[in-house]
Design an enzyme around this catalytic site. Structure first.
Site, PDB file in Angstrom:
ATOM      1  N   GLY A  15      46.134 -41.891  21.683  1.00 52.19           N
ATOM      2  CA  GLY A  15      45.662 -42.069  22.261  1.00 52.19           C
ATOM      3  C   GLY A  15      43.982 -42.681  21.927  1.00 52.19           C
ATOM      4  O   GLY A  15      43.611 -41.209  21.451  1.00 52.19           O
ATOM      5  N   THR A 142      41.313 -35.876  22.146  1.00 52.55           N
ATOM      6  CA  THR A 142      41.554 -35.461  23.632  1.00 52.55           C
ATOM      7  C   THR A 142      41.150 -35.568  24.742  1.00 52.55           C
ATOM      8  O   THR A 142      40.693 -34.227  24.806  1.00 52.55           O
ATOM      9  CB  THR A 142      43.516 -35.219  22.851  1.00 52.55           C
ATOM     10  OG1 THR A 142      43.948 -35.174  24.005  1.00 52.55           O
ATOM     11  CG2 THR A 142      43.032 -33.464  22.884  1.00 52.55           C
ATOM     12  N   ASP A 144      43.173 -34.597  26.603  1.00 52.10           N
ATOM     13  CA  ASP A 144      44.213 -33.478  27.978  1.00 52.10           C
ATOM     14  C   ASP A 144      42.991 -32.248  27.095  1.00 52.10           C
ATOM     15  O   ASP A 144      43.658 -31.544  27.887  1.00 52.10           O
ATOM     16  CB  ASP A 144      45.234 -33.222  26.509  1.00 52.10           C
ATOM     17  CG  ASP A 144      45.737 -34.962  26.846  1.00 52.10           C
ATOM     18  OD1 ASP A 144      45.800 -35.613  27.995  1.00 52.10           O
ATOM     19  OD2 ASP A 144      46.545 -35.480  26.634  1.00 52.10           O
ATOM     20  N   ASP A 146      43.629 -30.284  24.673  1.00 46.92           N
ATOM     21  CA  ASP A 146      45.497 -29.645  24.608  1.00 46.92           C
ATOM     22  C   ASP A 146      45.381 -29.493  22.864  1.00 46.92           C
ATOM     23  O   ASP A 146      46.114 -28.348  22.899  1.00 46.92           O
ATOM     24  CB  ASP A 146      46.480 -29.924  25.200  1.00 46.92           C
ATOM     25  CG  ASP A 146      46.851 -31.360  24.717  1.00 46.92           C
ATOM     26  OD1 ASP A 146      46.228 -31.769  23.814  1.00 46.92           O
ATOM     27  OD2 ASP A 146      48.268 -31.151  24.887  1.00 46.92           O
ATOM     28  N   ARG A 188      49.055 -34.768  30.047  1.00 42.14           N
ATOM     29  CA  ARG A 188      50.250 -33.601  29.031  1.00 42.14           C
ATOM     30  C   ARG A 188      50.746 -32.292  29.858  1.00 42.14           C
ATOM     31  O   ARG A 188      50.772 -32.309  30.945  1.00 42.14           O
ATOM     32  CB  ARG A 188      50.379 -33.468  27.855  1.00 42.14           C
ATOM     33  CG  ARG A 188      50.325 -35.696  26.656  1.00 42.14           C
ATOM     34  CD  ARG A 188      50.593 -35.597  26.221  1.00 42.14           C
ATOM     35  NE  ARG A 188      50.289 -34.854  25.534  1.00 42.14           N
ATOM     36  CZ  ARG A 188      50.305 -34.095  23.808  1.00 42.14           C
ATOM     37  NH1 ARG A 188      50.819 -35.352  22.933  1.00 42.14           N
ATOM     38  NH2 ARG A 188      48.676 -33.687  23.041  1.00 42.14           N
TER      39      ARG A 188
HETATM   40  O1  F6P Z   1      47.340 -37.808  25.481  1.00 48.24           O
HETATM   41  C1  F6P Z   1      46.334 -38.707  26.383  1.00 48.24           C
HETATM   42  C2  F6P Z   1      47.243 -39.329  27.033  1.00 48.24           C
HETATM   43  O2  F6P Z   1      46.115 -40.746  27.782  1.00 48.24           O
HETATM   44  C3  F6P Z   1      48.054 -38.490  27.637  1.00 48.24           C
HETATM   45  O3  F6P Z   1      47.285 -37.770  29.391  1.00 48.24           O
HETATM   46  C4  F6P Z   1      48.775 -38.915  28.557  1.00 48.24           C
HETATM   47  O4  F6P Z   1      49.966 -38.456  28.903  1.00 48.24           O
HETATM   48  C5  F6P Z   1      49.097 -40.245  26.924  1.00 48.24           C
HETATM   49  O5  F6P Z   1      47.756 -40.002  25.692  1.00 48.24           O
HETATM   50  C6  F6P Z   1      49.797 -41.521  27.092  1.00 48.24           C
HETATM   51  O6  F6P Z   1      50.084 -42.102  26.672  1.00 48.24           O
HETATM   52  P1  F6P Z   1      50.487 -44.005  26.133  1.00 48.24           P
HETATM   53  O7  F6P Z   1      48.487 -44.227  25.874  1.00 48.24           O
HETATM   54  O8  F6P Z   1      50.813 -44.000  24.931  1.00 48.24           O
HETATM   55  O9  F6P Z   1      50.105 -44.351  27.839  1.00 48.24           O
END
Ligand code: F6P
Length: 363
Positions: A15, A142, A144, A146, A188
């Site tokens: 992402g 990220t 997140d 994490d 997440r």
């Molecule tokens: O890891 C980054 C993140 O934005 C998370 O917080 C979220 O759960 C996920 O990616 C969403 O991913 P996508 O781009 O597949 O919707």
């Protein structure tokens, strides 16, 4: 130890997060300072299998991109080259390991080393490629926050700011209507984004995956907000990975059968409405948190990370990731960075701060 390097490549995987372009620019400029050629691979590793998917990035190509959101290289969180989906003639899908093709495609282009910018998924791929002989270094990205082994990932601070701004805006409408506003934020299975934006945005309740919640505790806190003064309202921030005591995180099925966290905000709002009778609304911040310009902190961190990644290649420190260990940026093994999900420690200062401020954490 040092190795002979002439040409390096950079890619962005998973992402997007604010700061990707700043890292790319730093890699290009720092690489050129060392006399190297720098190439950009489009769409994570996908560009390696396209005629024109790898292009030279020079000083001019990265001019004026530090403040831009997204990534000039494009990214994807599908199509892992180590588990590449291949549709068979009967329509079934099987998976093949294309790591040898990745390594060969880089070698064919004369690329000596790779800077892989990504979160846990992309860095796990980088780690496997390193174990198969690729000279690779990682940069932790990220919203997140994490990833283990680094105090911060770039993109997180900007996402906290975006979420906090949204919470501020939702405050005034919640107050005007005396409503309960439930805001679902990303993150997440870690509560960093919800906790930091929730405390900064003065939420009344913050629910994070690290503390499974008791809806009764939430109800009590919300009721108390309507008993202090005349025009009560309440602000609830819920991490997408939060779940009730004895329960499970909520998942949503997306296009292509992909499963993603989501939906817990609606559930919490429905329960609050049922238990308190208060008018309740839900807002899912979603990808808003990934978009836009990196703030000054993330720009600087991204530039530091990008320059440090080039220095790791110069010093032949392959299989490592740049990491923030305040005030320094140093190298950690990729294996350590992807060894576990970095969740919020229950004894951390921000958790204590939230409790001292009377914020309900659902327990
Ligand atoms: O890891 C980054 C993140 O934005 C998370 O917080 C979220 O759960 C996920 O990616 C969403 O991913 P996508 O781009 O597949 O919707």
């Amino acid at each position: 130890m040092s190795v002979q390097i002439r040409r390096i490549a950079v890619n962005t995987g998973g992402g997007d997060a604010p700061g990707l372009n700043a890292v790319i620019r730093a890699v290009v400029l720092a690489g050129e300072e060392l006399g190297w050629e720098v190439y950009g691979i489009e769409g994570s590793y996908d560009g390696l299998f396209l005629e024109d998917g790898v292009s030279r990035l020079d000083r001019m190509a990265v001019r004026g991109i530090t403040h831009l959101g997204g990534t000039i290289l494009g990214t994807t969180n599908r199509g892992n080259p180590l588990r590449w989906p291949v549709t068979q003639s009967d329509g079934t899908v099987s998976y093949e390991d294309r790591s040898d093709q990745v390594i060969r495609a880089l070698a064919d282009r004369g690329i000596d080393a790779l800077v892989a910018i990504g979160g846990d998924g992309s860095l796990a791929i980088a780690h496997e490629l390193f174990q198969k002989g690729l000279k690779v270094v990682g940069v932790p990205k990220t919203i997140d926050n994490d990833l283990a082994a680094t105090n911060l990932t770039f993109g997180f601070q900007t996402a906290v700011e975006t979420a906090t701004d949204a919470i501020d805006r939702l405050h005034s409408t919640a107050q005007a209507h005396q409503r309960v506003m439930v805001v679902e934020v990303m993150g997440r299975n870690a509560g960093w984004l919800a906790l930091f934006s929730g405390v900064a945005g003065t939420a009344d309740v913050i629910l994070i995956p690290e503390i499974p919640y008791d809806i009764e505790a939430v109800r009590e806190k919300i009721e108390s907000r309507y008993h202090i003064g005349r025009r009560g309202f309440a602000m609830v921030v819920v991490a997408e990975g939060a779940y009730p005591k004895g329960g499970q995180p909520h998942f949503k099925r997306r296009d292509g059968g992909q499963v993603r966290l989501g939906g817990i905000g609606e559930e919490v709002a429905a329960e609050i409405n049922q238990l308190t009778g208060r008018e309740t609304r839900t807002m899912v911040l979603g990808h808003l948190q990934r978009g836009g310009s990196p703030n000054a902190y993330d720009r600087l961190l991204s530039l530091r990370f990008g320059a440090a990644a080039v220095n790791l290649i110069r010093d032949a420190c392959f299989g490592c990731m740049v990491a923030l260990d305040p005030p320094d940026v140093l190298a950690v093994p990729l294996g350590q960075a992807i060894s576990r999900v970095k969740t919020v420690p229950l004894e951390s200062d921000v958790i204590h701060t939230a409790r001292s401020l009377g914020i309900c954490l659902g327990d």
